[in-house]
Design a protein around this motif. Structure first.
Motif, mmCIF file in Angstrom:
data_model
loop_
_atom_site.group_PDB
_atom_site.id
_atom_site.type_symbol
_atom_site.label_atom_id
_atom_site.label_comp_id
_atom_site.label_asym_id
_atom_site.label_seq_id
_atom_site.Cartn_x
_atom_site.Cartn_y
_atom_site.Cartn_z
ATOM 1 N N SER A 194 1.188 5.967 9.151
ATOM 2 C CA SER A 194 0.314 6.901 8.876
ATOM 3 C C SER A 194 -0.489 7.452 10.021
ATOM 4 O O SER A 194 -0.576 8.563 10.327
ATOM 5 N N HIS B 119 -6.065 0.941 6.595
ATOM 6 C CA HIS B 119 -6.043 1.656 7.727
ATOM 7 C C HIS B 119 -6.458 1.171 8.963
ATOM 8 O O HIS B 119 -5.763 0.802 9.979
ATOM 9 N N ILE C 270 -5.038 16.462 -0.242
ATOM 10 C CA ILE C 270 -4.859 15.543 -1.392
ATOM 11 C C ILE C 270 -5.101 16.421 -2.623
ATOM 12 O O ILE C 270 -4.469 16.054 -3.478
ATOM 13 N N PHE D 182 -11.477 5.670 -1.335
ATOM 14 C CA PHE D 182 -11.600 6.205 -0.084
ATOM 15 C C PHE D 182 -12.913 6.350 0.615
ATOM 16 O O PHE D 182 -13.718 7.515 0.130
ATOM 17 N N TYR E 133 -4.095 10.886 -7.625
ATOM 18 C CA TYR E 133 -3.626 12.324 -7.763
ATOM 19 C C TYR E 133 -3.877 12.981 -8.826
ATOM 20 O O TYR E 133 -3.219 13.888 -9.246
ATOM 21 N N HIS F 114 0.884 -1.222 0.012
ATOM 22 C CA HIS F 114 -0.010 -0.016 0.147
ATOM 23 C C HIS F 114 0.703 1.056 0.025
ATOM 24 O O HIS F 114 1.354 1.508 1.155
ATOM 25 N N PRO G 47 2.703 12.069 0.135
ATOM 26 C CA PRO G 47 3.093 13.248 0.716
ATOM 27 C C PRO G 47 2.361 13.899 1.915
ATOM 28 O O PRO G 47 2.843 14.816 2.401
ATOM 29 N N GLY G 48 1.078 13.221 2.261
ATOM 30 C CA GLY G 48 0.480 13.748 3.145
ATOM 31 C C GLY G 48 0.270 13.373 4.511
ATOM 32 O O GLY G 48 0.420 13.863 5.686
ATOM 33 N N TYR H 291 -5.347 16.912 9.565
ATOM 34 C CA TYR H 291 -5.481 16.687 8.116
ATOM 35 C C TYR H 291 -6.892 16.788 7.468
ATOM 36 O O TYR H 291 -6.745 17.380 6.284
ATOM 37 N N ASP I 132 2.078 3.080 3.439
ATOM 38 C CA ASP I 132 1.130 4.028 2.891
ATOM 39 C C ASP I 132 2.081 5.149 2.353
ATOM 40 O O ASP I 132 1.432 6.333 2.417
ATOM 41 N N HIS J 115 -9.853 2.106 1.566
ATOM 42 C CA HIS J 115 -9.351 2.837 2.429
ATOM 43 C C HIS J 115 -10.517 2.962 3.315
ATOM 44 O O HIS J 115 -11.640 3.401 3.060
ATOM 45 N N HIS K 48 -10.491 8.725 -4.772
ATOM 46 C CA HIS K 48 -9.846 9.254 -3.757
ATOM 47 C C HIS K 48 -10.376 10.505 -3.088
ATOM 48 O O HIS K 48 -10.286 10.663 -2.001
ATOM 49 N N ARG L 167 4.453 17.973 0.433
ATOM 50 C CA ARG L 167 3.345 18.845 1.383
ATOM 51 C C ARG L 167 4.175 19.313 2.644
ATOM 52 O O ARG L 167 3.543 19.121 3.759
#
Ligand code: NIG
Ligand code: FE
Length: 411
Positions: A292, A267, A115, A216, A155, A83, A321-322, A105, A318, A244, A182, A92
């Motif tokens: 995460s 998750h 995102i 997601f 993305y 993942h 960048p966030g 977040y 996971d 997710h 997502h 980010r």
């Protein structure tokens, strides 16, 4: 870096450790069952392990064989990161600093950052830039022992960028997942309109490029009805299913995953007792992402309860960048042992054989035994458990992929 086609013998290893048996996934008390051999060897021929065991059982080898001196080192199977979101442009770090000052977040996401800020950067990058980013990230992962990685789109959220992401992931050697659901792109009206469009315009080609679909399922993203519609269409197009789910709230991911026969729910930081029981009674793998949870300051998933109840669990980074700027599975193993109360042996199985199962590759990946891929990680210690013990250390000494040295600290 050397490339050695043909035969490679890793000899005189202090230890060799490999999840027991041949089936997958390992679950319950079986998760921690591991074969450990002292003073061991691994023989790789044509990209496959053909023999592994104690040095005293090493067969006589005629002809040319490249050798690695394994003295003082321990071998484990190549790690499988099942993942990641390794295909993105930009970073980010500004958001990271804002979060360190108290922003959450979810607040950043709701304000059009999160995102969606990576979506803007990824849309602006060309396909070759994205492929170079995945190759760079793959190099980071490899130095931490990852020999197989999954990566998701998600993305782009427009046709060209989603498909460019999937091609970039493939070209960099990753296992591609279409994360077409997502987030809701800012130019779209409703989530339902977006899904209508994505399923009609993107899915046909995404299904040719990807192996799985992911969604997601969360407040502020897609609800259970929308996730169901998306996943049913993706399943009909031949993709395996991932979700997710239960990251911030329990919004129906586990019932949906079990109903649809998904490969995994990933998750689970918000999963309660009913979810634990339902997952344990199913074939769906719970993918735990402690980096995460740590990175966002969220509760850890109920890993011990899942294992005790008999659920199959995997571990992954996971990497994104966030919510998890972390490419290291050894660090994830350390978090699994210190935060999730898994044993080192359970953590190893969770990021080898069970992660390979999530990717549909457990017949070939995740063990050091005859017939498995010659993907071998040499730990720079005489006890394999240093993999999880060395918190953030340089624990990986050498990485062998398909029977050839792909990276070595000694080089
Ligand atoms: O797994 N939760 C949704 N997606 C990713 C984060 C992606 C991002 O923040 O860029 C995750 O945490
Ligand atoms: Fe993720």
């Amino acid at each position: 870096m050397t490339s050695t086609p043909g035969r490679l013998l890793v000899r005189d290893l202090a230890q060799l450790a490999s999840p027991s048996g041949r089936g997958a996934p390992l679950r319950g008390a079986g998760l921690g069952s591991l074969d450990v051999v002292e003073h061991a060897f691994v023989l790789c021929e044509g990209g496959t392990v053909t023999a592994a065991g104690a040095m005293r059982d090493l067969p006589a080898l005629a002809g040319e064989v490249a050798e690695i001196d394994g003295r003082g080192l321990a071998a484990v199977p190549g790690l499988v990161d099942c993942h990641t979101h390794a295909c993105f442009a930009g970073d980010r770090v500004d958001e990271f600093a804002l979060r360190s000052a108290g922003a959450s977040y979810e607040e950043l996401h709701a304000a059009g950052g999160g995102i969606l800020s990576t979506v803007r950067a990824t849309r602006a990058a060309g396909e070759e830039t994205l492929a170079a980013a995945v190759r760079r990230h793959r190099g980071w992962m490899r130095r931490h022992g990852t020999t197989t990685f999954e990566a998701k789109s998600g993305y782009g959220l427009d046709r060209d960028t989603e498909l460019a992401q999937l091609r970039a992931i493939r070209s960099a050697g990753g296992v591609p997942t279409w994360l077409g659901a997502h987030a809701l792109p800012s130019e779209t009206g409703s989530a339902d309109d977006y899904l209508d469009w994505a399923l009609a315009e993107v899915l046909p080609e995404a299904a040719r490029l990807a192996e799985a679909a992911d969604v997601f399922l969360e407040r502020g993203a897609f609800d259970a009805g929308q996730a169901r519609r998306y996943l049913l269409a993706c399943r009909a197009a031949g993709l395996s299913l991932r979700l997710h789910g239960d990251q911030f709230t329990e919004a129906g991911a586990i019932p949906l995953a079990t109903e649809l026969g998904a490969r995994s729910v990933d998750h689970l930081e918000a999963t309660g007792d009913d979810g634990v029981r339902a997952l344990a009674a199913s074939d769906v793998v719970g993918v735990l992402l402690p980096a995460s949870a740590l990175f966002l300051g969220r509760p850890m998933p109920p890993a011990r309860a899942l294992v005790e109840a008999g659920a199959a669990v995997a571990l992954a980074t996971d990497f994104n960048p966030g919510s998890a700027y972390c490419e290291s599975l050894p660090l994830v193993c350390a978090l699994a042992c210190t935060q999730l109360r898994l044993s080192p042996a359970e953590a190893l199985a969770a990021c080898t054989v069970n992660a390979a199962h999530v990717l549909g590759r457990a017949d070939r990946l995740g063990r050091l035994a005859p017939g498995y891929a010659a993907d071998v990680v040499l730990i720079g210690a005489d006890d394999w458990r240093h993999l999880a013990y060395h918190l953030g250390g340089e624990v990986v000494h050498t990485v062998v992929e398909a029977g050839a040295v792909a990276w070595s600290r000694a080089a």
